[in-house]
Design a protein around this motif. Structure first.
Motif, PDB file in Angstrom:
ATOM      1  N   PHE A 187       2.079-108.167  57.238  1.00  0.00           N
ATOM      2  CA  PHE A 187       1.090-107.681  56.384  1.00  0.00           C
ATOM      3  C   PHE A 187      -0.092-106.328  57.285  1.00  0.00           C
ATOM      4  CE2 PHE A 187      -0.200-111.806  58.270  1.00  0.00           C
ATOM      5  CZ  PHE A 187      -1.668-111.462  58.944  1.00  0.00           C
ATOM      6  N   ASN A 238      -5.533-106.478  55.016  1.00  0.00           N
ATOM      7  CA  ASN A 238      -5.248-106.829  54.417  1.00  0.00           C
ATOM      8  C   ASN A 238      -5.613-108.457  54.654  1.00  0.00           C
ATOM      9  OD1 ASN A 238      -4.384-107.604  51.983  1.00  0.00           O
ATOM     10  ND2 ASN A 238      -2.557-108.645  52.311  1.00  0.00           N
ATOM     11  N   ASN A 288      -8.230-110.207  53.731  1.00  0.00           N
ATOM     12  CA  ASN A 288      -7.459-111.677  52.280  1.00  0.00           C
ATOM     13  C   ASN A 288      -6.618-112.981  52.911  1.00  0.00           C
ATOM     14  OD1 ASN A 288      -8.249-110.375  49.513  1.00  0.00           O
ATOM     15  ND2 ASN A 288      -7.179-109.087  49.645  1.00  0.00           N
TER      16      ASN A 288
END
Length: 439
Positions: free
Chosen positions: A336, A340, A343
């Motif tokens: 990732f 991000n 999140n």
């Protein structure tokens, strides 16, 4: 204060916690009014093998960059195939001219990879204090993790270990390719093809010293002495955990050295008091983040998942853009982006960090705690110093530890104070000053 750092370079050419820490610390030191320069191993010139230092473009505002052209090889993947090439000599003037130009009050070294012994000799001649931060074990070991054939060898560190751990080392030509500037652009593509299926790291047959030539053995003996000689020239050790302190104490020949243990931070860590709560009765998903590798404990995590295949708890792994063989109750979420990360952490119910190597610190723990994510960590991780005992497990007992927590519907609550990079930078400046006064 005028501070010269030595590290492995900048992102994206170099990655990992060491690079992140060094660059974040330098940026913060500039903000706090210090004059900062960065020396790092740079390009390899295939047409001219002589070593020189060149001022390179500014990558961090206010930080002067100096690049070592034709540094010593970087054994970033562990092991050394050509020991004689890792102790090549250079003229002292290369480093003397640099120090005369920048005139540092203190030098902060983050790795021994790529840097010549002559650098430390010149610093000592000029009476400039050298602070060394223990990000890895390179120099004590030819493998930065001390991990080989399924275990850490920090308690069995002899010539035989150096010979055996280097069986799978990259040759000099391949190492030089890794130092080509555009390599970072193709690194992920290479890894994707290399690890298209799930395969455990290769374990090598343990060979006896006599299986290696006398000249090869002698080259490694000289290399061991070469690095121990460098460590003797370090004037102050900054250990980022008690684990790293113990490993260095056990493996340094010179036992009388000055040090402090001080946890580290980086710019992703929000400082202040964090409140961590774990209620196992509510945990329906357990997460792993890291390299898909044995030394990081991935296989232990997958074994844990397999033992819960009849339960309603699911598992997920993040880390690398490769397909691997996993149990049915595990989702491979792959890599990732840093954009991000908020999140990702927001959706983690329990993060398990099962590292097998004696990790000198482990920023993942702090990043999770910064987001108030419950974590359970291996006792091999340096950042365990900051956690209550109930959050720490022996890596041999991961499955039984988690099963016991589930059966008891364990509830854990604790508060922890984290240092921001601003706070940590002030601590490091104070450490420099104490080291200078003490020495």
């Amino acid at each position: 204060m005028r501070i010269l750092h030595y590290g492995l370079g900048y992102q994206p050419e170099r990655t990992g916690g060491l690079v992140k820490y060094a660059t974040d610390l330098m940026e913060e030191q500039v903000k706090q009014g210090h004059e900062v320069a960065y020396l790092f191993p740079g390009r390899i010139n295939i047409f001219n093998s002589s070593t020189k230092i060149k001022e390179s473009k500014m990558r961090i505002t206010g930080v002067t960059s100096f690049e070592i052209i034709n540094s010593l090889p970087l054994a970033v993947f562990g092991g050394i195939k050509n020991p004689e090439k890792f102790q090549s000599k250079v003229d002292h003037s290369i480093y003397s001219n640099l120090l005369d130009y920048f005139r540092p009050d203190v030098i902060h070294v983050h790795s021994l990879m790529g840097i010549h012994k002559e650098f430390f000799e010149v610093c000592t001649e000029k009476k400039i204090k050298i602070i060394y931060t223990s990000h890895d074990y390179f120099g004590l070991s030819p493998n930065p993790t001390f991990y080989f054939n399924g275990k850490s060898w920090d308690e069995e560190n002899d010539l035989n270990f150096w010979l055996n751990v280097s069986q799978g080392a990259l040759g000099l030509k391949k190492i030089k390719i890794l130092q080509i500037p555009f390599y970072s652009n193709i690194r992920d593509i290479i890894k994707k093809f290399k690890k298209s299926s799930f395969q455990k790291e290769k374990h090598f047959k343990t060979m006896e010293n006599d299986d290696f030539s006398i000249n090869y053995q002698e080259s490694f003996k000289e290399l061991i002495n070469y690095y121990q000689g460098i460590f003797k020239l370090v004037t102050f050790f900054h250990f980022n955990s008690n684990i790293s302190k113990k490993v260095f104490e056990r493996n340094l020949v010179e036992k009388n050295f000055n040090y402090e243990v001080l946890p580290i931070s980086n710019s992703t860590i929000s400082g202040g008091k964090k409140h961590i709560e774990l209620d196992m009765s509510k945990v329906k998903k357990i997460t792993y983040i890291g390299q898909y590798a044995e030394f990081k404990g991935l296989y232990d995590f997958l074994s844990l998942a397999n033992s819960f295949k009849e339960s309603n708890i699911t598992f997920e792994i993040f880390g690398e853009d490769i397909d691997i063989e996993i149990p049915q109750n595990v989702s491979n979420k792959k890599r990732f982006s840093s954009d991000n990360i908020d999140n990702i952490f927001k959706n983690i119910q329990l993060l398990v960090i099962p590292s097998r190597w004696k990790e000198t610190f482990g920023f993942l723990s702090l990043e999770a705690l910064s987001h108030e994510v419950p974590i359970i960590v291996s006792s091999s991780i340096g950042s365990k110093d900051m956690l209550p005992d109930i959050c720490v497990f022996d890596s041999k007992y991961l499955i039984s530890t988690i099963m016991n927590m589930v059966s008891k519907n364990e509830k854990i609550k604790f508060a922890i104070n984290l240092k921001s990079i601003e706070d940590h930078s002030e601590e490091i400046i104070n450490l420099y000053e104490r080291a200078i006064r003490k020495l």
